[in-house]
Design a protein around this motif. Structure first.
Motif, PDB file in Angstrom:
ATOM      1  N   LEU A 120     -11.592  -2.847   3.614  1.00  0.00           N
ATOM      2  CA  LEU A 120     -12.155  -2.044   2.517  1.00  0.00           C
ATOM      3  C   LEU A 120     -11.292  -0.811   2.237  1.00  0.00           C
ATOM      4  O   LEU A 120     -11.160  -0.390   1.090  1.00  0.00           O
ATOM      5  CB  LEU A 120     -13.578  -1.613   2.850  1.00  0.00           C
ATOM      6  N   LEU A 121     -10.714  -0.233   3.287  1.00  0.00           N
ATOM      7  CA  LEU A 121      -9.820   0.912   3.093  1.00  0.00           C
ATOM      8  C   LEU A 121      -8.624   0.512   2.242  1.00  0.00           C
ATOM      9  O   LEU A 121      -8.261   1.204   1.288  1.00  0.00           O
ATOM     10  CB  LEU A 121      -9.345   1.442   4.447  1.00  0.00           C
ATOM     11  N   TYR A 122      -8.010  -0.618   2.570  1.00  0.00           N
ATOM     12  CA  TYR A 122      -6.864  -1.119   1.809  1.00  0.00           C
ATOM     13  C   TYR A 122      -7.245  -1.355   0.345  1.00  0.00           C
ATOM     14  O   TYR A 122      -6.578  -0.884  -0.579  1.00  0.00           O
ATOM     15  CB  TYR A 122      -6.349  -2.421   2.441  1.00  0.00           C
ATOM     16  N   LYS A 130      -6.169   6.978  13.673  1.00  0.00           N
ATOM     17  CA  LYS A 130      -4.745   7.281  13.497  1.00  0.00           C
ATOM     18  C   LYS A 130      -3.911   6.007  13.694  1.00  0.00           C
ATOM     19  O   LYS A 130      -3.032   5.687  12.883  1.00  0.00           O
ATOM     20  CB  LYS A 130      -4.333   8.360  14.504  1.00  0.00           C
ATOM     21  N   GLN A 131      -4.206   5.247  14.732  1.00  0.00           N
ATOM     22  CA  GLN A 131      -3.490   4.002  15.019  1.00  0.00           C
ATOM     23  C   GLN A 131      -3.659   2.998  13.878  1.00  0.00           C
ATOM     24  O   GLN A 131      -2.700   2.346  13.454  1.00  0.00           O
ATOM     25  CB  GLN A 131      -4.023   3.407  16.325  1.00  0.00           C
ATOM     26  N   ILE A 132      -4.882   2.902  13.365  1.00  0.00           N
ATOM     27  CA  ILE A 132      -5.165   1.945  12.281  1.00  0.00           C
ATOM     28  C   ILE A 132      -4.355   2.291  11.036  1.00  0.00           C
ATOM     29  O   ILE A 132      -3.757   1.413  10.402  1.00  0.00           O
ATOM     30  CB  ILE A 132      -6.684   1.897  11.988  1.00  0.00           C
ATOM     31  N   LEU A 133      -4.297   3.564  10.667  1.00  0.00           N
ATOM     32  CA  LEU A 133      -3.521   3.972   9.486  1.00  0.00           C
ATOM     33  C   LEU A 133      -2.029   3.735   9.689  1.00  0.00           C
ATOM     34  O   LEU A 133      -1.330   3.300   8.764  1.00  0.00           O
ATOM     35  CB  LEU A 133      -3.780   5.441   9.151  1.00  0.00           C
ATOM     36  N   GLY A 139       0.774   0.949   7.750  1.00  0.00           N
ATOM     37  CA  GLY A 139       2.068   1.355   7.192  1.00  0.00           C
ATOM     38  C   GLY A 139       2.024   2.637   6.383  1.00  0.00           C
ATOM     39  O   GLY A 139       2.954   2.928   5.619  1.00  0.00           O
ATOM     40  N   LEU A 140       0.943   3.405   6.547  1.00  0.00           N
ATOM     41  CA  LEU A 140       0.797   4.628   5.750  1.00  0.00           C
ATOM     42  C   LEU A 140       1.528   5.809   6.384  1.00  0.00           C
ATOM     43  O   LEU A 140       1.571   5.943   7.608  1.00  0.00           O
ATOM     44  CB  LEU A 140      -0.680   4.997   5.617  1.00  0.00           C
ATOM     45  N   SER A 141       2.083   6.658   5.543  1.00  0.00           N
ATOM     46  CA  SER A 141       2.580   7.961   5.977  1.00  0.00           C
ATOM     47  C   SER A 141       1.455   8.964   5.714  1.00  0.00           C
ATOM     48  O   SER A 141       0.923   9.012   4.603  1.00  0.00           O
ATOM     49  CB  SER A 141       3.816   8.361   5.175  1.00  0.00           C
ATOM     50  N   LEU A 170       0.831  -1.204   0.000  1.00  0.00           N
ATOM     51  CA  LEU A 170       0.000   0.000   0.000  1.00  0.00           C
ATOM     52  C   LEU A 170       0.869   1.260   0.000  1.00  0.00           C
ATOM     53  O   LEU A 170       0.612   2.199  -0.749  1.00  0.00           O
ATOM     54  CB  LEU A 170      -0.930  -0.004   1.220  1.00  0.00           C
ATOM     55  N   LYS A 171       1.908   1.236   0.814  1.00  0.00           N
ATOM     56  CA  LYS A 171       2.813   2.385   0.876  1.00  0.00           C
ATOM     57  C   LYS A 171       3.479   2.602  -0.482  1.00  0.00           C
ATOM     58  O   LYS A 171       3.642   3.731  -0.944  1.00  0.00           O
ATOM     59  CB  LYS A 171       3.866   2.144   1.955  1.00  0.00           C
ATOM     60  N   ASN A 172       3.838   1.506  -1.140  1.00  0.00           N
ATOM     61  CA  ASN A 172       4.461   1.583  -2.459  1.00  0.00           C
ATOM     62  C   ASN A 172       3.491   2.145  -3.493  1.00  0.00           C
ATOM     63  O   ASN A 172       3.851   2.988  -4.316  1.00  0.00           O
ATOM     64  CB  ASN A 172       4.937   0.190  -2.887  1.00  0.00           C
TER      65      ASN A 172
END
Length: 197
Positions: A189-191, A25-28, A32-34, A6-8
């Motif tokens: 679903l977010l991913y 915030k914790q979930i994001l 591994g998201l910035s 996802l980050k890539n």
């Protein structure tokens, strides 16, 4: 070295989380998201004719509204909303201890729905989605509710509880659906939707 998919995928994007929720915030972070956090105040009201799932989507969109003119080419805004629904009645965030006690007393020994919605918005795109999880509560004693309210003060949470807290550990006998939906963000679903975005 392995790269977070996802980050890539989003490496050239500026992710903005428009939520003050520590859980979101914790979930994001765990995904591994910035990202940066930016909150703009909205009055969380909704038309009375909407069904509970429609309310959740409506409120997620409402929270995105103040950002719409300011999003740049590389921005992706994430907003979300979570509502608790018991017997087709929405339980919002309690305004005080008395209301929180009343909500937990109503949820005690019953099953209810938790609906979490997400709005993904860029300069020219909008994705919205929701997930529903069924939560089954054990019968809670007055002592247990009092203890939880005294030590956790869940006044920032829909339905006056957090599944990840003590009340979830002792009071929830089962869920049908996603734990993270109840926590405030349907991560699966977010991913999926961020990978498409």
């Amino acid at each position: 070295m392995e790269v977070n998919p996802l980050k890539n995928r989003l490496k050239d994007k500026n992710i903005i989380l428009a939520s003050g929720s520590p859980r979101r915030k914790q979930i994001l972070e765990e995904l591994g998201l910035s990202f940066s956090v930016e909150i703009r105040k909205v009055i969380e009201t909704y038309p009375s004719h909407l069904t509970p799932p429609e309310v959740a989507i409506y409120l997620a969109n409402l929270k995105a509204e103040p950002f719409k003119k300011d999003l740049g080419e590389n921005d992706i805004l994430i907003t979300g909303d979570t509502i608790v629904c018991l017997e087709n009645k929405i339980l919002g965030k309690p305004k005080d201890r008395e209301e929180a006690f009343e909500m937990l007393s109503r949820l005690s020994g019953k099953e209810h729905q938790v609906i979490s919605s997400v709005c993904l918005k860029s300069k020219d795109k909008l994705f919205e989605f929701k997930d529903i999880t069924l939560v089954h509560f054990n019968k809670l004693s007055k002592f247990e509710i009092d203890y939880y309210l005294d030590y956790y003060q869940p006044y920032d949470k829909a339905g006056a509880y957090g599944i990840q807290e003590w009340i979830g550990q002792i009071g929830i006998k089962k869920i049908e659906g996603s734990f993270y939906t109840v926590m405030g963000m349907p991560t699966h679903l977010l991913y999926e939707n961020l990978m498409k975005f």
